[in-house]
Motif scaffolding. Structure first.
Motif, PDB file in Angstrom:
ATOM      1  N   LEU A   1       0.823  -1.208   0.000  1.00  0.00           N
ATOM      2  CA  LEU A   1       0.000   0.000   0.000  1.00  0.00           C
ATOM      3  C   LEU A   1       0.857   1.258   0.000  1.00  0.00           C
ATOM      4  CD1 LEU A   1      -2.810  -1.292   2.307  1.00  0.00           C
ATOM      5  CD2 LEU A   1      -3.027  -0.685  -0.082  1.00  0.00           C
TER       6      LEU A   1
ATOM      7  N   SER B   1      -4.880   7.641  -7.399  1.00  0.00           N
ATOM      8  CA  SER B   1      -4.614   7.541  -5.965  1.00  0.00           C
ATOM      9  C   SER B   1      -3.659   6.365  -5.759  1.00  0.00           C
ATOM     10  CB  SER B   1      -5.906   7.394  -5.162  1.00  0.00           C
ATOM     11  OG  SER B   1      -6.648   6.284  -5.604  1.00  0.00           O
ATOM     12  N   TRP B   2      -4.196   5.168  -5.523  1.00  0.00           N
ATOM     13  CA  TRP B   2      -3.350   3.972  -5.453  1.00  0.00           C
ATOM     14  C   TRP B   2      -3.337   3.269  -6.802  1.00  0.00           C
ATOM     15  CZ3 TRP B   2      -5.763   5.567  -0.993  1.00  0.00           C
ATOM     16  CH2 TRP B   2      -4.997   5.546   0.174  1.00  0.00           C
ATOM     17  N   ARG B   3      -2.180   2.762  -7.189  1.00  0.00           N
ATOM     18  CA  ARG B   3      -2.000   2.062  -8.484  1.00  0.00           C
ATOM     19  C   ARG B   3      -2.606   2.942  -9.590  1.00  0.00           C
ATOM     20  NH1 ARG B   3      -3.855  -3.346  -5.808  1.00  0.00           N
ATOM     21  NH2 ARG B   3      -5.838  -2.551  -6.541  1.00  0.00           N
TER      22      ARG B   3
ATOM     23  N   TYR C   1      -3.366   8.379   3.704  1.00  0.00           N
ATOM     24  CA  TYR C   1      -3.363   7.202   4.566  1.00  0.00           C
ATOM     25  C   TYR C   1      -2.586   7.498   5.828  1.00  0.00           C
ATOM     26  CZ  TYR C   1       1.235   5.957   2.476  1.00  0.00           C
ATOM     27  OH  TYR C   1       2.534   5.949   2.030  1.00  0.00           O
TER      28      TYR C   1
ATOM     29  N   PRO D   1     -10.297   2.599  -1.647  1.00  0.00           N
ATOM     30  CA  PRO D   1      -8.888   2.251  -1.523  1.00  0.00           C
ATOM     31  C   PRO D   1      -8.699   0.745  -1.581  1.00  0.00           C
ATOM     32  CG  PRO D   1      -9.531   3.776   0.213  1.00  0.00           C
ATOM     33  CD  PRO D   1     -10.774   3.395  -0.503  1.00  0.00           C
TER      34      PRO D   1
ATOM     35  N   THR E   1       2.478   1.562  -3.673  1.00  0.00           N
ATOM     36  CA  THR E   1       1.612   1.853  -4.820  1.00  0.00           C
ATOM     37  C   THR E   1       0.877   3.178  -4.690  1.00  0.00           C
ATOM     38  OG1 THR E   1      -0.132   0.524  -3.805  1.00  0.00           O
ATOM     39  CG2 THR E   1       1.255  -0.555  -5.462  1.00  0.00           C
ATOM     40  N   HIS E   2       1.236   3.975  -3.707  1.00  0.00           N
ATOM     41  CA  HIS E   2       0.652   5.319  -3.611  1.00  0.00           C
ATOM     42  C   HIS E   2       1.747   6.283  -4.051  1.00  0.00           C
ATOM     43  CE1 HIS E   2      -1.195   8.936  -1.730  1.00  0.00           C
ATOM     44  NE2 HIS E   2      -2.294   8.306  -2.049  1.00  0.00           N
TER      45      HIS E   2
ATOM     46  N   MET F   1      -7.158   4.488   5.412  1.00  0.00           N
ATOM     47  CA  MET F   1      -7.032   5.071   4.077  1.00  0.00           C
ATOM     48  C   MET F   1      -8.305   5.853   3.795  1.00  0.00           C
ATOM     49  SD  MET F   1      -5.347   1.863   2.068  1.00  0.00           S
ATOM     50  CE  MET F   1      -6.247   0.622   2.973  1.00  0.00           C
TER      51      MET F   1
END
Lengths: 116, 340
Positions: free
Chosen positions: B32, B300-302, B316, B339, B35-36, B330
């Motif tokens: 996590l 955001s993520w990935r 997060y 998320p 990947t952010h 998150m």
């Protein structure tokens, strides 16, 4: 691991106040100002205007504040402040910068990163 | 009537809270963090601490640099040399308004958060795929679009994680575009007599009278880093916010905030160092590490789509307990996927 999620309910509003004259001098004045906005715009006076509002922070240097209101009062507060054109006879304007239910998100604003 | 109701509604936000332990095989904390990608602000808080350790101080001072370059044409990011030197594997993701999208002539998809009228389009270009097939029709099309059809230029913030002594590579590569090096801003402070919530690592939702919940902790953290008053009376005219109960008062707490463009690898190192804080016995029961993304980042993520809407938040927060348990929260806004 365990997790839970929920939709957050209590928006926080980050507002800088731009005032040409002396402006709002203290958090107390800002609070009174916000209350009078809501009262003026609610149309229904006291009962409707009594939404719990907190001025979490107020910075005189930048004339900016973080306000906290329950979700049901957000639109009313936001529109009241936006429509406010003068205070105590002097012209003023409020600009809402960020709105979020997460107070942590308001402690920093990436749009304020100075590059040039 | 329906429109009026919709206008009065507050857009939905999501807060996901989970707990685990850093020792667990299946712990997702690394994934996590890694990947952010677009991190603007990193802060940590250590209760019962007045001086930062040398290791932490060094890590904090070495989170940069990052780079700023104005009016960089997009076609520079799809050259074979650029991809091989800096990217290797990755995607170029463009979030474009309707007119720009149509002018590029590229293949994309509408934003997930479009209303009835589609105003935004997302174009995703796999850079490794491109660089391996320089003769392909796909490369020709993208190249033509960026060089001739719709030459797009943007101001860029660049951050590059690299090993070895290749410090000036980024600067020399874009020297013709007036690239500037920047250092993240670091703010260090101590708070005295700070009211801190009492937490139990096993109770994410809190326990009445015994421990505070994860969302209460997140709010409190926001109040501390915004310099809000934590001990207002319920009948105070200005603010009624107060520290969640039960709470204790700590004599001092160390606060650190780093702002700039911070790569995930540096955050991972900070997280690991904060875990090691408890290698020796400490008074603090827990420490926190919070990370906020750029409000205008397209992801955001990935590759999860991110939109500004009214706050642009995607953040997060780790609560690291002295027994290596952790909480991870998150939070995202209205124009965001849940998320991961």
């Amino acid at each position: 691991t365990s997790r839970f999620r929920r939709a957050k309910q209590e928006p926080n509003v980050n507002i800088p106040g731009v005032s040409r004259a002396q402006g709002v001098a203290s958090a107390g004045e800002l609070r009174a100002l916000a209350e009078s906005c809501k009262e003026r715009d609610s149309g229904r006076r006291q009962v409707d205007a009594a939404l719990p509002l907190d001025i979490l922070t107020y910075e005189e240097k930048t004339l900016s504040a973080i306000l906290r209101i329950c979700s049901s009062g957000l639109v009313k507060l936001w529109s009241s402040l936006t429509l406010l054109g003068s205070y105590k006879g002097k012209k003023c304007a409020f600009r809402v910068i960020q709105v979020s239910p997460f107070l942590l998100a308001l402690s920093g604003n990436s749009r304020e990163l100075v590059l040039d | 009537m329906a429109t009026l109701r919709r206008l009065r509604e507050v857009p939905r936000h999501l807060l996901v809270c989970e707990k685990s332990n850093f020792g667990h095989d299946k712990s997702r904390h690394r994934h996590l963090v890694e990947t952010h990608y677009h991190n603007y602000r990193v802060s940590f808080l250590i209760p019962e601490c007045g001086i930062l350790s040398k290791e932490l101080k060094n890590l904090v001072m070495e989170t940069g640099p990052y780079y700023f370059v104005k009016n960089l044409p997009l076609h520079e990011l799809i050259t074979h040399e650029f991809i091989n030197t800096f990217v290797k594997k990755g995607k170029l993701i463009l979030s474009l308004d309707k007119d720009t999208y149509e002018e590029t002539g590229l293949q994309g998809r509408p934003s997930q958060y479009s209303g009835r009228k589609i105003m935004k389009f997302i174009v995703s270009i796999d850079l490794m795929d491109l660089s391996l097939n320089l003769d392909s029709k796909k490369y020709e099309r993208v190249s033509w679009s960026f060089k001739e059809k719709k030459p797009l230029k943007f101001d860029f913030l660049l951050a590059w994680h690299h090993t070895g002594a290749e410090e000036s590579r980024m600067m020399s590569y874009f020297s013709s575009y007036g690239i500037q090096e920047r250092q993240p801003r670091v703010a260090l402070s101590t708070a005295s007599e700070l009211q801190c919530p009492v937490l139990r690592s096993g109770e994410l939702g809190g326990a009445p009278g015994a421990a505070c919940s994860a969302p209460e902790l997140l709010d409190w953290l926001g109040a501390v880093f915004s310099n809000a008053q934590l001990n207002n009376e319920p009948n105070n005219f200005v603010s009624t916010y107060c520290c969640p109960q039960p709470s204790t008062v700590v004599a001092k707490a160390y606060l650190c905030t780093i702002t700039g463009f911070i790569v995930p690898e540096k955050i991972r190192l900070l997280l690991e160092q904060l875990c090691r804080y408890f290698d020796e016995p400490k008074l603090a029961p827990w420490v926190t590490l919070s990370v906020q993304g750029f409000a205008d980042s397209p992801v955001s993520w990935r590759e999860n789509e991110h939109g500004f809407r009214k706050g642009g938040e995607h953040l997060y927060n780790f609560v690291i307990f002295n027994n290596q348990d952790y909480w991870l929260q998150m939070a995202v806004g209205a124009n965001d996927d849940c998320p991961p």
